[in-house]
Structures are given as structure tokens and as C-alpha cells.
Design a protein around this motif. Structure first.
Motif, PDB file in Angstrom:
ATOM      1  N   LEU A   7      27.095  45.859 -33.327  1.00 13.21           N
ATOM      2  CA  LEU A   7      27.959  46.406 -34.379  1.00 13.21           C
ATOM      3  C   LEU A   7      28.836  45.348 -35.026  1.00 13.21           C
ATOM      4  CD1 LEU A   7      28.997  49.664 -32.519  1.00 13.21           C
ATOM      5  CD2 LEU A   7      27.378  49.468 -34.365  1.00 13.21           C
ATOM      6  N   THR A 156      24.493  65.761 -42.893  1.00  4.40           N
ATOM      7  CA  THR A 156      23.955  65.350 -41.596  1.00  4.40           C
ATOM      8  C   THR A 156      22.567  64.749 -41.742  1.00  4.40           C
ATOM      9  OG1 THR A 156      23.190  67.587 -41.250  1.00  4.40           O
ATOM     10  CG2 THR A 156      25.257  66.976 -40.205  1.00  4.40           C
ATOM     11  N   PHE A 159      23.047  61.228 -42.770  1.00  6.30           N
ATOM     12  CA  PHE A 159      23.538  60.478 -41.612  1.00  6.30           C
ATOM     13  C   PHE A 159      22.400  60.214 -40.620  1.00  6.30           C
ATOM     14  CE2 PHE A 159      25.540  60.378 -37.398  1.00  6.30           C
ATOM     15  CZ  PHE A 159      26.393  59.307 -37.584  1.00  6.30           C
ATOM     16  N   ALA A 160      21.575  61.248 -40.391  1.00  5.53           N
ATOM     17  CA  ALA A 160      20.470  61.090 -39.446  1.00  5.53           C
ATOM     18  C   ALA A 160      19.465  60.065 -39.945  1.00  5.53           C
ATOM     19  CB  ALA A 160      19.780  62.437 -39.220  1.00  5.53           C
ATOM     20  N   VAL A 163      21.030  56.703 -39.166  1.00  2.41           N
ATOM     21  CA  VAL A 163      21.106  56.359 -37.741  1.00  2.41           C
ATOM     22  C   VAL A 163      19.712  56.193 -37.141  1.00  2.41           C
ATOM     23  CG1 VAL A 163      21.818  57.241 -35.518  1.00  2.41           C
ATOM     24  CG2 VAL A 163      23.361  57.352 -37.430  1.00  2.41           C
ATOM     25  N   ARG A 164      18.735  56.953 -37.644  1.00  2.00           N
ATOM     26  CA  ARG A 164      17.395  56.896 -37.065  1.00  2.00           C
ATOM     27  C   ARG A 164      16.793  55.499 -37.238  1.00  2.00           C
ATOM     28  NH1 ARG A 164      15.100  60.523 -40.041  1.00  2.00           N
ATOM     29  NH2 ARG A 164      15.803  62.180 -38.666  1.00  2.00           N
ATOM     30  N   PHE A 166      18.358  52.676 -38.100  1.00  2.00           N
ATOM     31  CA  PHE A 166      19.209  51.691 -37.413  1.00  2.00           C
ATOM     32  C   PHE A 166      18.953  51.721 -35.908  1.00  2.00           C
ATOM     33  CE2 PHE A 166      23.293  51.617 -35.054  1.00  2.00           C
ATOM     34  CZ  PHE A 166      23.494  50.262 -35.052  1.00  2.00           C
ATOM     35  N   GLY A 167      18.978  52.899 -35.321  1.00  2.00           N
ATOM     36  CA  GLY A 167      18.840  53.028 -33.870  1.00  2.00           C
ATOM     37  C   GLY A 167      17.508  52.512 -33.374  1.00  2.00           C
ATOM     38  N   ASN A 168      16.441  52.853 -34.083  1.00  2.00           N
ATOM     39  CA  ASN A 168      15.121  52.418 -33.630  1.00  2.00           C
ATOM     40  C   ASN A 168      14.979  50.912 -33.661  1.00  2.00           C
ATOM     41  OD1 ASN A 168      13.065  54.466 -32.869  1.00  2.00           O
ATOM     42  ND2 ASN A 168      13.859  55.451 -34.682  1.00  2.00           N
ATOM     43  N   MET A 170      17.385  48.539 -34.080  1.00  2.00           N
ATOM     44  CA  MET A 170      18.398  47.799 -33.328  1.00  2.00           C
ATOM     45  C   MET A 170      18.150  47.907 -31.828  1.00  2.00           C
ATOM     46  SD  MET A 170      21.231  48.477 -31.409  1.00  2.00           S
ATOM     47  CE  MET A 170      21.389  50.183 -31.887  1.00  2.00           C
ATOM     48  N   SER A 171      17.817  49.123 -31.338  1.00  6.28           N
ATOM     49  CA  SER A 171      17.641  49.281 -29.896  1.00  6.28           C
ATOM     50  C   SER A 171      16.498  48.402 -29.426  1.00  6.28           C
ATOM     51  CB  SER A 171      17.377  50.736 -29.547  1.00  6.28           C
ATOM     52  OG  SER A 171      16.163  51.150 -30.108  1.00  6.28           O
ATOM     53  N   GLN A 202       8.373  53.493 -38.424  1.00  3.87           N
ATOM     54  CA  GLN A 202       9.683  53.902 -38.935  1.00  3.87           C
ATOM     55  C   GLN A 202       9.746  53.783 -40.454  1.00  3.87           C
ATOM     56  OE1 GLN A 202      12.119  55.467 -37.508  1.00  3.87           O
ATOM     57  NE2 GLN A 202      10.920  55.495 -35.632  1.00  3.87           N
TER      58      GLN A 202
END
Lengths: 224, 84
Positions: A7, A156, A159-160, A163-164, A166-168, A170-171, A202
Motif C-alpha cells: 500500500l 459496491t 469498488f469490487a 479491489v478484484r 488489485f487483490g489478484n 498484488m497478492s 483477470q
């Protein structure tokens, strides 16, 4: 520990008073590469396509086919947005294959900007397709009581979307960093290959969801 | 000292959030894929439409797990209750 903080923002150099992060530099490089490549490939279009033009046409045909299958409408008006999103995110997600480059989509700013583009584009396409009155009317359509829920779901889902992606991405980079710290040189290679696959999937999912949202706004498909 | 307690609790809670947050989406994705396989086996000509909607559905389900991941990362790296 802070070295892999997903972050925090790093600073590559300063452009006047504005700090430029490596993410922004990579994004600029990808934008220049995509725009320059598209310009170069479409400079001399021929009726009997050469190898490069045939490859480009195959990509465009595939995107057009997917949009048409999702929206069941003439896909031309949506091709610029959906196609560019797909190609840009694909390029971003595959860019870590180059040494020293981290994917811009692994930063929440990039995916936030992309999700914001989709959010604004749904309204633009909806108003253009239905007219302002009919577009606004769909918010109060079955009953005005549901209008707050519609607003909530639009927030939402944007937002999803952010985040989806980014999360995929980045993780996956985080897993790679941890694995590189634990094990040696060659072990992360299959994980990196998996990361390229995840990146492609993605990019496809982001583009299809953008198409579904736009389709819902123009009244083509049921709300996703 | 209370800061240290918050740090310890944050690490434990991050692990709990990710581990439990992975269970539900894992089960749900398994069911979704199983149903899609079943449908494709019955109707192979619909495989294109099925896999496209399956991908979109899986992305929706996966979002839940990723929300948990983001919460865990916030706890670890951007915890608002830890004084720097």
C-alpha cells in the motif's frame, strides 16, 4: 517488512513538485507502447493483410465476438472502451515478465482509476442510448423504494471491480516476494508462469464485467 | 505496551480473516465449477456461453476472499490504531 508493503508508494523521481512513482512510469511506457504499436500497425492497412495486420485483426475479431456474445447488440460502439481496457490491463498484467518491472495493476491507484472510468462510462453509454429522462427513470423503475439499493449496488460493484483486479495481481506479487525470501532462485518460476495465466484471466474478467455493466446501463442485459 | 498488543492482535486477526475468508468462496467456487461441468457434459454445444458466465460468476465469488485479503493487509500495513 516494509519493503513489500503493497500500500505504500515509492518515488522514482520528481517532475517539478510532483513525485513520480515507478508505477506511473511503467503505465506511461505501456500507454506509449500500445498507442505507438497501434499507430504503426494501422498505418498501412491493406485488403490482403500481411502477418502483423492479420494478427491485429484476429485480436479485434475476438474482442468484438466476446462483446457481441455478452451484450447481444451491435458491438461497434463499445469496442473502443472494452477493447482498450482489455489490451491495457493485459499489457499491465503481463509486464512483470520483464525483469525489474512490477505490474501497474498491482497498485490500488491504477485499478481505482480503471474502475472509475468504467463507472463513468456506464452512465455516458446509458444516457446516450436511452436519453437522460429514460435513463434516470430506470433508477425508480419497479419502485422508488429501490433507488437507494440501486445506488448502493453501483458503488459496491465499482469498488469490487477495483479491489478484484488489485487483490489478484498484488497478492500474487506478495506470494512471489515471500517465496523468493524462503526458497532459492528457480522455485518461483512456475508460480510466475501461473501469474501470467491469472493476469490474462483477470484482464478478460475485467473487460467482460465492464461490458456487462455497460450492457445493463443501455438495457441490453440483466444487471450483473 | 498497548501498541504492541494491538500489533499482536492485528497479526492474529489478519491470519484468521484470510483463513476463514477463504473457506466460503472455496466451497462456493467448487460448487459453481461442478455445476458448470455438469451442464457442459449435458449440453456440450453451450460450452462457450457457460464458460463465459462461469468466469464472471467465479470473479464475483472470488471478490469475497479478496475483501478478506484486503482487510488483512490493512491490518498489517495500514493499521489506523497503531501509532507510528
Amino acid at each position: 517488512m516494509t519493503a513489500i508493503n503493497p500500500l505504500a508508494a515509492a518515488v522514482l523521481f520528481h517532475l517539478g513538485p510532483v513525485p513520480i512513482s515507478p508505477t506511473v512510469a511503467t503505465t506511461w511506457a505501456i500507454m506509449a507502447g500500445l498507442a505507438g504499436g497501434a499507430r504503426l500497425l494501422t498505418r498501412r492497412l491493406a485488403d490482403r493483410p500481411g502477418r502483423a495486420q492479420a494478427a491485429l485483426e484476429a485480436v479485434i475479431e475476438a474482442v468484438v465476438g466476446q462483446i457481441e456474445a455478452t451484450l447481444r447488440q451491435p458491438p461497434r460502439p463499445y469496442l473502443p472502451l472494452i477493447g482498450t481496457l482489455f489490451l491495457f490491463i493485459l499489457a499491465c498484467n503481463l509486464s512483470p515478465a520483464l525483469p525489474g518491472v512490477t505490474a501497474p495493476t498491482a497498485r490500488i491507484e491504477t485499478t481505482g482509476a480503471l474502475a472509475l472510468i468504467v463507472f463513468l462510462a456506464t452512465h455516458v453509454y446509458g444516457i446516450r442510448a436511452l436519453g437522460l429522462r429514460r435513463y434516470l427513470a430506470h433508477y425508480v423503475q419497479p419502485s422508488p423504494l429501490l433507488a437507494p439499493l440501486t445506488f448502493l449496488s453501483e458503488g459496491t460493484r465499482t469498488f469490487a471491480l477495483m479491489v478484484r483486479l488489485f487483490g489478484n495481481v498484488m497478492s500474487h506479487e506478495l506470494v512471489l516476494a515471500v517465496l523468493l525470501g524462503l526458497a532459492g532462485l528457480l522455485l518461483p518460476v512456475p508460480i510466475m508462469a501461473l501469474g501470467l495465466l491469472i493476469g490474462a484471466v483477470q484482464a478478460y474478467i475485467f473487460a467482460v464485467l465492464a461490458a456487462v455493466f455497460v450492457g445493463a446501463a443501455v438495457g441490453a442485459v440483466e444487471n450483473g | 505496551m498497548p501498541d504492541d498488543m494491538i500489533r499482536i492482535a492485528s497479526i492474529v486477526c489478519a491470519a484468521v480473516a484470510v483463513s476463514f475468508g477463504a473457506i466460503g468462496p472455496g466451497l462456493a467456487e467448487g460448487r459453481a465449477v461442478a455445476a458448470a461441468m455438469d451442464a457442459i457434459a449435458r449440453q456440450p454445444e453451450a460450452a462457450g456461453t457457460l464458460s463465459r458466465t462461469l468466469f464472471v460468476g467465479l470473479a464475483m465469488i472470488e471478490t469475497m476472499a479478496i475483501y478478506c485479503l484486503v482487510v488483512a493487509l490493512l491490518l498489517l500495513y495500514a493499521n489506523p490504531y497503531v501509532v507510528r
